[in-house]
Design a protein around this motif. Structure first.
Motif, PDB file in Angstrom:
ATOM      1  N   ALA A 111      72.866  54.703  26.176  1.00 31.54           N
ATOM      2  CA  ALA A 111      72.793  54.982  27.718  1.00 31.54           C
ATOM      3  C   ALA A 111      71.822  53.830  28.413  1.00 31.54           C
ATOM      4  O   ALA A 111      71.111  53.410  27.605  1.00 31.54           O
ATOM      5  CB  ALA A 111      72.031  56.229  27.901  1.00 31.54           C
ATOM      6  N   GLY A 112      72.479  53.176  29.400  1.00 27.79           N
ATOM      7  CA  GLY A 112      72.054  52.131  29.935  1.00 27.79           C
ATOM      8  C   GLY A 112      72.652  50.767  29.648  1.00 27.79           C
ATOM      9  O   GLY A 112      72.398  49.600  30.243  1.00 27.79           O
ATOM     10  N   ASP A 113      73.158  50.751  28.404  1.00 27.51           N
ATOM     11  CA  ASP A 113      74.190  49.584  27.963  1.00 27.51           C
ATOM     12  C   ASP A 113      75.201  49.567  29.092  1.00 27.51           C
ATOM     13  O   ASP A 113      75.902  50.470  29.392  1.00 27.51           O
ATOM     14  CB  ASP A 113      74.573  49.771  26.598  1.00 27.51           C
ATOM     15  N   ARG A 114      75.429  48.075  29.453  1.00 30.56           N
ATOM     16  CA  ARG A 114      76.543  47.999  30.430  1.00 30.56           C
ATOM     17  C   ARG A 114      77.807  48.245  29.820  1.00 30.56           C
ATOM     18  O   ARG A 114      78.902  48.485  30.714  1.00 30.56           O
ATOM     19  CB  ARG A 114      76.448  46.627  30.953  1.00 30.56           C
ATOM     20  N   TRP A 115      77.982  48.362  28.414  1.00 27.93           N
ATOM     21  CA  TRP A 115      79.271  48.528  27.686  1.00 27.93           C
ATOM     22  C   TRP A 115      79.619  49.908  27.911  1.00 27.93           C
ATOM     23  O   TRP A 115      80.639  50.640  27.716  1.00 27.93           O
ATOM     24  CB  TRP A 115      79.295  47.927  26.464  1.00 27.93           C
ATOM     25  N   ARG A 116      78.479  50.918  27.847  1.00 31.42           N
ATOM     26  CA  ARG A 116      78.741  52.278  27.769  1.00 31.42           C
ATOM     27  C   ARG A 116      79.630  52.703  28.990  1.00 31.42           C
ATOM     28  O   ARG A 116      80.587  53.542  28.723  1.00 31.42           O
ATOM     29  CB  ARG A 116      77.195  52.959  28.055  1.00 31.42           C
ATOM     30  N   ALA A 117      79.259  52.272  30.200  1.00 35.42           N
ATOM     31  CA  ALA A 117      80.096  52.676  31.322  1.00 35.42           C
ATOM     32  C   ALA A 117      81.597  52.099  31.133  1.00 35.42           C
ATOM     33  O   ALA A 117      82.524  52.911  31.627  1.00 35.42           O
ATOM     34  CB  ALA A 117      79.509  52.192  32.634  1.00 35.42           C
ATOM     35  N   ARG A 118      81.636  50.785  30.643  1.00 26.68           N
ATOM     36  CA  ARG A 118      83.136  50.253  30.420  1.00 26.68           C
ATOM     37  C   ARG A 118      83.928  51.174  29.619  1.00 26.68           C
ATOM     38  O   ARG A 118      84.977  51.312  29.502  1.00 26.68           O
ATOM     39  CB  ARG A 118      83.021  49.039  30.456  1.00 26.68           C
ATOM     40  N   ALA A 119      83.154  51.575  28.366  1.00 26.35           N
ATOM     41  CA  ALA A 119      83.788  52.436  27.291  1.00 26.35           C
ATOM     42  C   ALA A 119      84.353  53.660  27.793  1.00 26.35           C
ATOM     43  O   ALA A 119      85.281  54.069  27.450  1.00 26.35           O
ATOM     44  CB  ALA A 119      82.934  52.377  26.270  1.00 26.35           C
ATOM     45  N   GLU A 120      83.433  54.423  28.666  1.00 22.54           N
ATOM     46  CA  GLU A 120      83.811  55.364  29.196  1.00 22.54           C
ATOM     47  C   GLU A 120      85.042  55.449  29.899  1.00 22.54           C
ATOM     48  O   GLU A 120      85.817  56.385  30.298  1.00 22.54           O
ATOM     49  CB  GLU A 120      82.583  56.116  29.980  1.00 22.54           C
ATOM     50  N   LYS A 121      84.781  54.501  30.744  1.00 21.97           N
ATOM     51  CA  LYS A 121      86.201  54.294  31.830  1.00 21.97           C
ATOM     52  C   LYS A 121      87.376  53.875  31.055  1.00 21.97           C
ATOM     53  O   LYS A 121      88.407  54.830  31.174  1.00 21.97           O
ATOM     54  CB  LYS A 121      85.914  53.213  32.726  1.00 21.97           C
ATOM     55  N   LEU A 122      87.328  53.341  29.877  1.00 24.55           N
ATOM     56  CA  LEU A 122      88.650  53.094  29.297  1.00 24.55           C
ATOM     57  C   LEU A 122      89.026  54.276  28.488  1.00 24.55           C
ATOM     58  O   LEU A 122      90.215  54.774  28.381  1.00 24.55           O
ATOM     59  CB  LEU A 122      88.451  51.856  28.174  1.00 24.55           C
ATOM     60  N   ALA A 123      88.016  55.012  27.744  1.00 25.47           N
ATOM     61  CA  ALA A 123      88.274  56.311  27.046  1.00 25.47           C
ATOM     62  C   ALA A 123      89.198  57.289  28.142  1.00 25.47           C
ATOM     63  O   ALA A 123      89.958  57.943  27.588  1.00 25.47           O
ATOM     64  CB  ALA A 123      86.973  56.994  26.689  1.00 25.47           C
ATOM     65  N   ALA A 124      88.659  57.266  29.329  1.00 22.94           N
ATOM     66  CA  ALA A 124      89.316  58.191  30.388  1.00 22.94           C
ATOM     67  C   ALA A 124      90.665  58.048  30.586  1.00 22.94           C
ATOM     68  O   ALA A 124      91.490  58.859  31.128  1.00 22.94           O
ATOM     69  CB  ALA A 124      88.270  58.137  31.518  1.00 22.94           C
ATOM     70  N   LYS A 125      91.284  56.817  30.512  1.00 20.41           N
ATOM     71  CA  LYS A 125      92.628  56.666  30.838  1.00 20.41           C
ATOM     72  C   LYS A 125      93.307  55.995  29.269  1.00 20.41           C
ATOM     73  O   LYS A 125      94.323  55.681  29.499  1.00 20.41           O
ATOM     74  CB  LYS A 125      92.565  55.403  31.706  1.00 20.41           C
TER      75      LYS A 125
END
Length: 271
Positions: A111-125
């Motif tokens: 959490a807090g790693d800028r790659w976490r949000a990008r990974a979650e966004k990719l995972a969702a699609k």
């Protein structure tokens, strides 16, 4: 500009635009069975998608992640995220690779790693292809009739697709729309075939027993063709079927759905 502030004609154009789909070939399809990739792309294009194959794609990192090589798994995840994040959806002909992106990528980064949000966004699609065709594009076209030589089939539920992504009904529903295809369920279709990536290397005796059971169950189903959605499982099962001389061939499910079965089955020599 957000959708709420776009002019009506701009919104209409966006809605009319075919979805821009990134196709991830996966290592085994790319190196061992390219026909699966061509069949998958055909299905997506027939469904009205604008299909792209992004440059720079490589292994999703699953072997490294499952083997405890966290540094290389994260390196491959970052590369994959950069290659695929700008598309409407990402589709793969593999439940195991799809599950890595959907389930494992977000867990790779704290959490807090800028790659976490990008990974979650990719995972969702990101979607395994039969789930995408059945759940997201329910009107997607499949072969109208069974290809020559395809009649009674049986289906193996690969572990990652079934247990991580809940894929079971989707491939069967799609096969049910192909006239002339009859799905004959084998005993223990949900049991692992014994491949499991490095599992078959670490525990060969157990793996051999599991795939022997799977080969026997496939033949006893009465089917001439064994289908699945993961090429690793299919190569493992096809090898056992061939070595034991059983009269069952193996193919990826998209080959039947796309009507592209002219080439040899998995494990067969070129004709």
């Amino acid at each position: 500009m957000t959708p709420e502030t776009q002019a009506p004609e701009t919104q209409a154009a966006e809605q009319a635009r075919p979805p821009k789909i990134a196709f991830m070939a996966t290592c085994l399809v790319d190196l061992m069975r390219p026909s699966v990739g061509f069949a998958a792309v055909k299905l997506l294009e027939d469904a009205g998608c604008d299909v792209r194959v992004p440059q720079g794609q490589t292994c999703c990192g699953q072997p490294a992640w499952n083997s405890g090589d966290r540094a290389n798994a994260k390196r491959l995840a970052r590369r994959t995220i950069e290659a695929f994040e700008d598309y409407d959806a990402v589709v793969l002909p593999s439940g195991s690779c799809a599950a890595t992106i959907i389930k494992d990528y977000p867990e790779m980064f704290s959490a807090g790693d800028r790659w976490r949000a990008r990974a979650e966004k990719l995972a969702a699609k990101t979607f395994e292809i039969t789930a995408f065709l059945a759940d997201v594009l329910p009107d997607a076209k499949v072969a109208a009739e069974a290809p020559a030589g395809v009649g009674k089939v049986t289906y193996h539920d690969s572990c990652s697709g079934l247990r991580s992504l809940g894929i079971k009904d989707q491939p069967r529903a799609l096969l049910g729309r192909v006239k002339g295809v009859e799905v004959s369920e084998m005993v223990e279709s949900e049991v692992c075939c014994g491949f499991g990536g490095t599992f078959c290397v670490k525990y060969p005796e157990i793996s051999e027993r599991m795939v022997a059971d799977k080969a026997r169950n496939a033949e006893e189903s009465g089917a001439e063709l064994l289908l699945a959605g993961d090429l690793g499982c299919l190569m493992n099962m096809a090898g056992r079927l061939t070595r034991e001389g059983r009269p069952v061939k193996a193919r990826h499910v998209v080959e039947v759905l796309a009507g592209m079965t002219d080439g040899p089955a998995i494990g067969e020599g070129s004709k």
